[in-house]
Design a protein around this motif. Structure first.
Motif, PDB file in Angstrom:
ATOM      1  N   PRO A   1      -9.078  15.134   2.801  1.00 41.53           N
ATOM      2  CA  PRO A   1      -8.358  13.871   2.577  1.00 41.53           C
ATOM      3  C   PRO A   1      -6.981  13.816   3.216  1.00 41.53           C
ATOM      4  CG  PRO A   1      -8.478  15.190   0.557  1.00 41.53           C
ATOM      5  CD  PRO A   1      -9.382  15.831   1.545  1.00 41.53           C
ATOM      6  N   ARG A   2      -6.315  14.972   3.383  1.00 41.89           N
ATOM      7  CA  ARG A   2      -5.000  14.949   4.027  1.00 41.89           C
ATOM      8  C   ARG A   2      -5.108  14.468   5.471  1.00 41.89           C
ATOM      9  NH1 ARG A   2      -1.617  20.362   2.105  1.00 41.89           N
ATOM     10  NH2 ARG A   2      -1.494  19.808  -0.124  1.00 41.89           N
ATOM     11  N   ALA A   3      -6.123  14.956   6.157  1.00 41.37           N
ATOM     12  CA  ALA A   3      -6.331  14.511   7.534  1.00 41.37           C
ATOM     13  C   ALA A   3      -6.670  13.025   7.555  1.00 41.37           C
ATOM     14  CB  ALA A   3      -7.444  15.326   8.190  1.00 41.37           C
ATOM     15  N   GLY A   4      -7.473  12.581   6.573  1.00 37.97           N
ATOM     16  CA  GLY A   4      -7.798  11.164   6.497  1.00 37.97           C
ATOM     17  C   GLY A   4      -6.569  10.312   6.261  1.00 37.97           C
ATOM     18  N   ASP A   5      -5.685  10.759   5.358  1.00 31.32           N
ATOM     19  CA  ASP A   5      -4.447  10.018   5.102  1.00 31.32           C
ATOM     20  C   ASP A   5      -3.565   9.976   6.345  1.00 31.32           C
ATOM     21  OD1 ASP A   5      -5.295   9.615   2.548  1.00 31.32           O
ATOM     22  OD2 ASP A   5      -3.956  11.092   1.627  1.00 31.32           O
ATOM     23  N   ALA A   6      -3.488  11.098   7.055  1.00 38.17           N
ATOM     24  CA  ALA A   6      -2.678  11.134   8.272  1.00 38.17           C
ATOM     25  C   ALA A   6      -3.223  10.159   9.313  1.00 38.17           C
ATOM     26  CB  ALA A   6      -2.638  12.554   8.833  1.00 38.17           C
ATOM     27  N   LEU A   7      -4.544  10.074   9.422  1.00 38.34           N
ATOM     28  CA  LEU A   7      -5.157   9.143  10.373  1.00 38.34           C
ATOM     29  C   LEU A   7      -4.855   7.699   9.975  1.00 38.34           C
ATOM     30  CD1 LEU A   7      -6.952   8.517  12.776  1.00 38.34           C
ATOM     31  CD2 LEU A   7      -8.946   8.743  11.274  1.00 38.34           C
ATOM     32  N   LEU A   8      -4.884   7.404   8.678  1.00 42.54           N
ATOM     33  CA  LEU A   8      -4.581   6.044   8.228  1.00 42.54           C
ATOM     34  C   LEU A   8      -3.124   5.684   8.528  1.00 42.54           C
ATOM     35  CD1 LEU A   8      -6.480   5.980   4.818  1.00 42.54           C
ATOM     36  CD2 LEU A   8      -7.115   4.788   6.926  1.00 42.54           C
ATOM     37  N   ARG A   9      -2.198   6.616   8.290  1.00 44.70           N
ATOM     38  CA  ARG A   9      -0.787   6.331   8.598  1.00 44.70           C
ATOM     39  C   ARG A   9      -0.587   6.141  10.096  1.00 44.70           C
ATOM     40  NH1 ARG A   9       0.183  10.071   4.204  1.00 44.70           N
ATOM     41  NH2 ARG A   9       0.106  11.819   5.684  1.00 44.70           N
ATOM     42  N   ARG A  10      -1.250   6.981  10.897  1.00 45.50           N
ATOM     43  CA  ARG A  10      -1.150   6.860  12.347  1.00 45.50           C
ATOM     44  C   ARG A  10      -1.718   5.506  12.812  1.00 45.50           C
ATOM     45  NH1 ARG A  10       1.173   7.213  17.117  1.00 45.50           N
ATOM     46  NH2 ARG A  10      -0.273   7.572  18.843  1.00 45.50           N
ATOM     47  N   THR A  11      -2.832   5.111  12.238  1.00 45.62           N
ATOM     48  CA  THR A  11      -3.430   3.822  12.595  1.00 45.62           C
ATOM     49  C   THR A  11      -2.514   2.671  12.213  1.00 45.62           C
ATOM     50  OG1 THR A  11      -5.641   4.753  12.285  1.00 45.62           O
ATOM     51  CG2 THR A  11      -5.454   2.356  12.306  1.00 45.62           C
ATOM     52  N   ALA A  12      -1.891   2.768  11.034  1.00 47.39           N
ATOM     53  CA  ALA A  12      -0.950   1.724  10.613  1.00 47.39           C
ATOM     54  C   ALA A  12       0.176   1.572  11.630  1.00 47.39           C
ATOM     55  CB  ALA A  12      -0.396   2.051   9.228  1.00 47.39           C
TER      56      ALA A  12
ATOM     57  N   VAL B   1      -4.585  -8.248  10.281  1.00 43.90           N
ATOM     58  CA  VAL B   1      -3.434  -8.822  10.986  1.00 43.90           C
ATOM     59  C   VAL B   1      -3.524 -10.336  10.836  1.00 43.90           C
ATOM     60  CG1 VAL B   1      -2.236  -9.091  13.179  1.00 43.90           C
ATOM     61  CG2 VAL B   1      -3.368  -6.919  12.636  1.00 43.90           C
ATOM     62  N   LEU B   2      -2.487 -10.935  10.256  1.00 40.99           N
ATOM     63  CA  LEU B   2      -2.414 -12.383  10.086  1.00 40.99           C
ATOM     64  C   LEU B   2      -1.517 -12.964  11.162  1.00 40.99           C
ATOM     65  CD1 LEU B   2      -2.884 -15.013   8.522  1.00 40.99           C
ATOM     66  CD2 LEU B   2      -0.982 -14.374   7.024  1.00 40.99           C
TER      67      LEU B   2
ATOM     68  N   ALA C   1       3.904 -11.158  13.291  1.00 42.05           N
ATOM     69  CA  ALA C   1       2.551 -10.983  12.757  1.00 42.05           C
ATOM     70  C   ALA C   1       2.615 -10.168  11.470  1.00 42.05           C
ATOM     71  CB  ALA C   1       1.660 -10.292  13.778  1.00 42.05           C
ATOM     72  N   LEU C   2       1.802 -10.514  10.531  1.00 39.54           N
ATOM     73  CA  LEU C   2       1.778  -9.802   9.252  1.00 39.54           C
ATOM     74  C   LEU C   2       0.639  -8.789   9.272  1.00 39.54           C
ATOM     75  CD1 LEU C   2       2.267 -11.312   5.773  1.00 39.54           C
ATOM     76  CD2 LEU C   2       0.305  -9.838   6.178  1.00 39.54           C
ATOM     77  N   VAL C   3       0.953  -7.525   8.962  1.00 35.81           N
ATOM     78  CA  VAL C   3      -0.036  -6.449   8.990  1.00 35.81           C
ATOM     79  C   VAL C   3      -0.252  -5.947   7.568  1.00 35.81           C
ATOM     80  CG1 VAL C   3      -0.622  -4.179   9.928  1.00 35.81           C
ATOM     81  CG2 VAL C   3       0.731  -5.787  11.295  1.00 35.81           C
ATOM     82  N   ALA C   4      -1.520  -5.721   7.199  1.00 36.21           N
ATOM     83  CA  ALA C   4      -1.858  -5.271   5.851  1.00 36.21           C
ATOM     84  C   ALA C   4      -2.959  -4.222   5.931  1.00 36.21           C
ATOM     85  CB  ALA C   4      -2.330  -6.444   4.984  1.00 36.21           C
TER      86      ALA C   4
ATOM     87  N   ASP D   1       0.856  -1.180   0.000  1.00 30.93           N
ATOM     88  CA  ASP D   1       0.000   0.000   0.000  1.00 30.93           C
ATOM     89  C   ASP D   1       0.895   1.234   0.000  1.00 30.93           C
ATOM     90  OD1 ASP D   1      -2.127   1.830   0.483  1.00 30.93           O
ATOM     91  OD2 ASP D   1      -1.621   1.764   2.621  1.00 30.93           O
ATOM     92  N   PRO D   2       0.792   2.100  -0.993  1.00 31.58           N
ATOM     93  CA  PRO D   2       1.728   3.230  -1.077  1.00 31.58           C
ATOM     94  C   PRO D   2       1.585   4.239   0.062  1.00 31.58           C
ATOM     95  CG  PRO D   2      -0.012   3.420  -2.722  1.00 31.58           C
ATOM     96  CD  PRO D   2      -0.134   2.051  -2.132  1.00 31.58           C
ATOM     97  N   LEU D   3       0.414   4.298   0.700  1.00 34.55           N
ATOM     98  CA  LEU D   3       0.205   5.283   1.754  1.00 34.55           C
ATOM     99  C   LEU D   3       0.863   4.867   3.060  1.00 34.55           C
ATOM    100  CD1 LEU D   3      -1.187   7.923   2.663  1.00 34.55           C
ATOM    101  CD2 LEU D   3      -3.174   6.527   3.291  1.00 34.55           C
ATOM    102  N   THR D   4       0.691   3.595   3.440  1.00 36.07           N
ATOM    103  CA  THR D   4       1.161   3.135   4.747  1.00 36.07           C
ATOM    104  C   THR D   4       2.392   2.243   4.676  1.00 36.07           C
ATOM    105  OG1 THR D   4      -0.276   1.187   4.682  1.00 36.07           O
ATOM    106  CG2 THR D   4      -1.207   3.206   5.614  1.00 36.07           C
ATOM    107  N   GLY D   5       2.720   1.742   3.493  1.00 37.51           N
ATOM    108  CA  GLY D   5       3.829   0.809   3.375  1.00 37.51           C
ATOM    109  C   GLY D   5       3.484  -0.601   3.789  1.00 37.51           C
ATOM    110  N   LEU D   6       2.258  -0.853   4.205  1.00 42.81           N
ATOM    111  CA  LEU D   6       1.831  -2.190   4.587  1.00 42.81           C
ATOM    112  C   LEU D   6       1.528  -3.018   3.343  1.00 42.81           C
ATOM    113  CD1 LEU D   6      -0.674  -1.286   7.461  1.00 42.81           C
ATOM    114  CD2 LEU D   6       1.722  -1.960   7.692  1.00 42.81           C
ATOM    115  N   LEU D   7       1.407  -4.333   3.526  1.00 48.55           N
ATOM    116  CA  LEU D   7       0.930  -5.172   2.436  1.00 48.55           C
ATOM    117  C   LEU D   7      -0.467  -4.724   2.009  1.00 48.55           C
ATOM    118  CD1 LEU D   7       1.893  -8.842   3.366  1.00 48.55           C
ATOM    119  CD2 LEU D   7       2.811  -7.470   1.505  1.00 48.55           C
TER     120      LEU D   7
END
Length: 540
Positions: free
Chosen positions: A132-143, A166-167, A154-157, A76-82
């Protein structure tokens, strides 16, 4: 040493040997002094080796770039997760390894696989309010929070939107509930979250007790990874329906979700059967009508249109069974148009027989924020030929409070067509009296929760009387819902209401029963619907 490194070394050695052989051949053809021959060979060797090394570096760079691109393809380009594809590949691998471990009778811990899905509640409101910037920041923070609250290994996606996964495998899967609880505790201080948890062995065991997860709808065995994902999503749906927190997969809930999905498909099919309202015996979505009675004369003053689903498996079911599905599936506009057109065509028949009754149609709150709603009403009025002032559009006061500007603009456009506007369930939404002075309403409908207590609660009786007085001072008609006995009728009529509605006067009934009640012969011809005229531009 890697296979690629061995190949490069072999290539370099081969080229060096070829360079030496070339120098010797040159010396044989044209003898040179030994020092000069050696020097030429060395120079040629250096040039060739340099070219080979440069080519090797380019190849390694190309392979590295290809590897980087391959890894990025599942990130995922935003968070770097799978991403979801990467998660599914990891699930395939984990489940295959678990199956292999189980078959070889190894440690049972090796065969455990669990999946946690986490969904942020109200994320769309964050995007809508703060951008959307605030939304993206919240997603990165959650990641970051998710990564920091799960065990090592554990695998995080991020599976899409505001959903994370979380696998867990091995011993971690055995304590997956603790992991899910810890994840909820870590994320919830930042944003409300719902989590669903499923185990691989849970869906296999469930297939013995419930119908079907072992096979897909086409009879083909279900893909284990996709099935585990689906089970986790069922658990997530259960958690969201319960107001958040962690929910475990349950086969009983699975059957309910499957039935709900089937109802959604059937509902969509029922709405798409025809572009014309089906008012015949084969119609599935039908409209019934409940009468509104004049307090002074006891005569029918209007009818409220109420949708019913004549379901092929469940029989006649009320809107409480399927309206939530309509909202979820984005079918509000289709259903509203179907009910509106059907009701106006029925009203046309009654009007042609000499009974120009008002017809009231409930609409979803989303209609008042939909730019296509007013043109839809205009087109339905033109198709039926019913006078616009005999159509009453009923809306709840909730949307008037939550989206006042858009709702007010739509209400004014409706009144510009000539249609009436009713505030339904008045008194249940902690009303602000300020909007009543601006809203171009023509009617208030007092909610049944007041009607049911008017005989036993003096405070409620005072509220009913004051609401009647307020409506009249604003020039509005006051309709009281939920009148079920003669004593209640006498109380609300004594308070001065204009019309009453409820089981005392009759339940909602099909159009044919309304016609019979009005004394209209089934054989009476009705005027044909005029050809629809092009919709006119409605003023703002």
């Amino acid at each position: 040493m890697t296979r690629r490194g061995s190949a490069v070394d072999a290539l370099t050695g081969g080229v060096a040997g070829a360079a030496a052989a070339g120098a010797l051949l040159l010396h044989a053809v044209r003898p040179l002094p030994v020092p000069m021959a050696v020097t030429a060979a060395v120079v040629l060797l250096v040039v060739v080796v340099a070219a080979v090394l440069r080519t090797s570096a380019q190849l390694r760079g190309s392979h590295q770039l290809a590897a980087d691109l391959a890894r990025a393809a599942n990130r995922d380009p935003l968070t770097g997760l799978l991403d979801r594809a990467g998660l599914q590949a990891a699930l395939d691998h984990a489940l295959a390894r678990a199956a292999s471990a189980s078959e070889e009778d190894e440690d049972e811990g090796e065969s455990l696989v669990a999946l946690v899905l986490a969904d942020l509640d109200g994320f769309h409101q964050v995007n809508g309010r703060y951008g959307p910037r605030a939304g993206d920041a919240l997603l990165r923070r959650t990641a970051d929070l998710v990564r920091g609250s799960v065990p090592d290994g554990a695998l995080v996606a991020r599976t899409g939107g505001d959903e994370f996964a979380v696998l867990l495998t091995g011993d971690d899967a055995a304590r997956a509930r603790l992991v899910a609880d810890g994840l909820a505790a870590a994320v919830s201080p930042e944003v409300a979250v719902s989590l669903g948890l499923a185990w691989a062995d849970a869906w296999e065991d469930a297939s013995e007790d419930a119908e079907g997860p072992a096979e897909g709808d086409d009879g083909v065995p279900a893909d284990p990874a996709l099935e585990l994902l689906r089970r986790a999503e069922v658990a997530l749906f259960t958690a969201k329906a319960g107001g958040g927190g962690v929910a475990l997969f349950d086969p009983g809930h699975d059957l309910a979700v499957r039935e709900r999905a089937l109802l959604a498909d059937e509902l969509r099919a029922a709405l798409c059967e025809s572009g014309q309202p089906d008012r015949g015996a084969t119609a599935q979505l039908v409209v019934h009508y409940q009468q509104q009675v004049h307090a002074a004369t006891g005569q029918i003053g209007g009818l409220e249109a109420l949708v019913r689903w004549r379901h092929p498996r469940h029989g006649l079911v009320g809107p409480e069974t399927f309206l939530a599905i309509v909202e979820e599936q984005g079918l509000v506009r289709r259903l509203t148009e179907h009910v509106l057109r059907t009701a106006l065509l029925d009203a046309r028949d009654w009007h042609a027989a000499g009974h120009p009754l008002r017809i009231a149609v409930n609409v979803s709150p989303t209609c008042l924020t939909d730019a296509s709603f007013v043109p839809m009403v205009d087109a339905a009025l033109r198709e039926s030929g019913v006078a616009a002032e005999l159509l009453v559009v009923e809306v709840t006061e909730t949307v008037l409070m939550s989206e006042p500007q858009q709702a007010l603009a739509t209400a004014r456009r409706l009144r510009g067509l000539g249609a009436q506007l009713s505030i339904d369930d008045y008194g249940t939404g902690y009303s602000s009296l300020s909007y009543l002075s601006d809203l171009p309403a023509t009617e208030l409908k007092l909610d049944r929760s007041f009607t049911m207590r008017v005989l036993t609660d003096a405070g409620i009786a005072a509220i009913v009387a004051s609401t009647v007085d307020l409506a009249h001072r604003l020039g509005l008609r006051l309709v009281v819902e939920g009148v079920e006995d003669a004593e209640t009728l006498a109380a609300v009529v004594g308070a001065g209401c204009d019309e009453t509605q409820g089981y005392l006067h009759g339940r909602a009934e099909p159009a044919a029963e309304v016609a019979r009640r009005l004394g209209i012969s089934p054989a009476l011809p009705v005027a044909p619907a005029p050809a629809p005229a092009p919709a006119q531009q409605v003023s703002q």
